[in-house]
Design a protein around this motif. Structure first.
Motif: not given
Ligand code: NAD
Length: 506
Positions: A487-491, A494
């Motif tokens: 569940q990594s941030d996908q900055d 995003w």
């Protein structure tokens, strides 16, 4: 086996949830042996509520089929193949009595069916998706192959079993349930064949009988999910349109009028035997029959004489006797072929062999739908006979002046199913294989099939492919799956968008 007792047992039935049941429908049509004209059974137009019951059973069975392991499905399909082999002689006898084709051709059909079933039993578990190179570090990206659900297979009578199994074996291997709606002229054969599927979960393979109303109900039903159709162009269009209403995937295998080119370098004796087979197997009732025979002018007369000599040897009669050619499927088809022949003669073609109903058959065959294998010469490219499907025992020979003219005429057709050439010239082999617009090109190998290679047409001959890897994918969906295990941030894409990426006026 007492064949007539089998016709009596199967008459008026359909195959639902693993058993034969008498249809409650009161519409019955006669099943006629085309060799004798005698009534041998009755066919039920199953009721639409019976079709609904079959569809519901298929949906239930499909879920339990897909819940098995790939190995379990494979083992059960191999058992189906073994059963097909065991019942082949009985099914082939029924087929001859119902469709007229020579017994040997029925046995061949059954053998192609169990080899296709064995092939797909393995192919189905070989590859069910693929791993993809990911676009985000640490993620898993892959495709998985999933069944469509309930596959409806609607068929003509000319090859009732092999055309069924080329599609059904792939459909089963892909994890689907199958409902077959056979032709009105081969339904008893197909019902008998259902014995091959007794080892499968009840409801996984079922058969309903009837005509357009039953077929249309299956196609347009919300709980069927894919349609495999083989038959005429008008019906194929009607089915494709009905599928379009629901974007239901469909495979359409329609008509053909295949060219057969003979060049001067060919071994003419072999080519004459080849074209005789390609034009007259199953009394010419083959989608890939040789129907437009383009012969180079330098060898036209010699080749025509060789073909006439070969065709004169063909034995016509009851398919249960030692014959090469049986009757046509039914009287309406013979009438249609007689009209095509009359028109060709009116336009200037000449009958070099055959040309009528045989007069030397035993009296018990007087009511049969026989027509002599017929060779036509002096056929010219403009004649109607070269511009529509013949689907009967007529072989028109048209003179061409060059290889280029032969290719151009071969391609000047609204159909594009198969195409043949006989030549010893490797340049012609290469050019023909590239330039002929067709789904299959046969160079000195007329009409061969290979379960491992795709079969299907272009242009008005249809869309989609059966057999081979392509034929398996015809009956399954591809799903793309992307997993981020942590569940990594996908900055990198995003919200909130960074100021650095905003538009800046010059
Ligand atoms: P057809 O189109 O009359 O009938 C085929 C099937 O469709 C039958 O089972 C029929 O009951 C059913 N049907 C008819 N109307 C329907 C509807 N509205 N909805 C659903 N189902 C319907 O074809 P036919 O005359 O029995 O078959 C001969 C044709 O099949 C020839 O043109 C031949 O070339 C073609 N064919 C093609 C291939 C191929 O692989 N391309 C193979 C064999 C035969």
């Amino acid at each position: 086996m007492d064949a007539q007792a089998e016709f009596d047992r199967l008459s008026g039935t359909f195959y639902v949830s693993g058993e034969y049941r008498a249809s409650a429908g009161d519409v019955r049509s006669a099943v006629i042996n085309p060799a004798t004209g005698a009534k041998v059974g009755e066919l039920a137009q199953v009721t639409l509520s019976e079709v609904d019951e079959v569809i519901a059973a298929a949906n239930d069975a499909q879920k339990s089929w897909w819940a098995l392991s790939g190995l379990e499905r494979s083992e059960l399909m191999h058992e189906v193949a073994r059963t097909i082999k065991a019942i082949a002689p009985e099914v082939a006898e029924i087929m001859t009595r119902e469709t007229g084709k020579p017994f040997k051709e029925g046995v061949d059909e059954l053998s192609w069916s169990y080899t296709a079933t064995d092939y797909y039993a393995e192919l189905g578990r070989h590859c069910v998706g693929s791993n993809l190179g990911n676009t985000v570090p640490g993620q898993m990206h892959y495709t998985s192959k999933e069944p469509m659900g309930v596959v409806v297979i609607i068929l003509p009578a000319n090859f009732p079993i092999v055309l069924l199994m080329w599609e059904a074996a792939a459909a089963l291997a892909a994890g689907n349930a199958v409902i077959v709606k056979p032709s009105e002229f081969s339904s008893i054969t197909t019902l008998k064949f259902m014995e091959a599927f007794e080892c499968l979960p009840d409801g996984l393979f079922q058969c309903v009988t009837g005509g357009a109303a039953v077929g249309n109900h299956l196609v347009s039903h919300r709980d069927t999910h894919m349609v495999g159709f083989t038959g005429s162009v008008p019906t194929g269009k009607a089915i494709a349109r009905a599928c379009a209403d629901q974007f239901k995937p469909n495979l359409i295998e329609a008509s053909g009028n295949d060219p057969f080119i003979v060049m001067p370098s060919a071994d003419l004796a072999t080519a004459a035997r080849g074209v005789t087979f390609a034009a007259f197997i199953n009394c010419g009732q083959v989608c890939t029959s040789a129907e437009r025979i383009y012969v180079h002018a330098d060898i036209y007369d010699e080749f025509a004489a060789l073909v006439v000599a070969e065709v004169a040897k063909l034995r016509v009669g009851n398919g249960l006797d030692h014959v090469d050619i049986g009757p046509m499927e039914h009287a309406g088809e013979r009438d249609r072929v007689e009209r095509i022949l009359a028109r060709a003669i009116e336009q200037g073609a000449r009958v070099a062999q055959g040309g009528g109903r045989p007069t030397n058959l035993p009296t018990e065959l007087n009511g049969g739908c026989f027509f002599e294998p017929t060779v036509l010469v002096d056929v010219t490219p403009d004649m109607d006979i070269l511009h529509g499907e013949i689907f009967g025992p007529l072989a028109p020979l048209c003179r061409v002046e060059s290889f280029d003219e032969a290719i151009a005429l071969a391609n000047a057709s609204e159909f594009g199913l198969g195409a043949n050439i006989y030549t010893a010239d490797i340049v012609e082999m290469d050019r023909a294989s590239r330039e002929l617009v067709a789904g299959m090109v046969w160079v000195n190998a007329p009409l061969l099939d290979n379960a491992a290679g795709p079969f299907g047409g272009r242009k008005m001959s249809g869309i989609g492919r059966q057999l081979g890897q392509e034929g398996l994918d015809t009956f399954r969906h591809t799903k793309l799956v992307m997993i981020d295990y942590v569940q990594s941030d996908q900055d990198f894409w995003w919200f909130p968008y960074s100021d650095a990426e905003a538009f800046v006026a010059e």
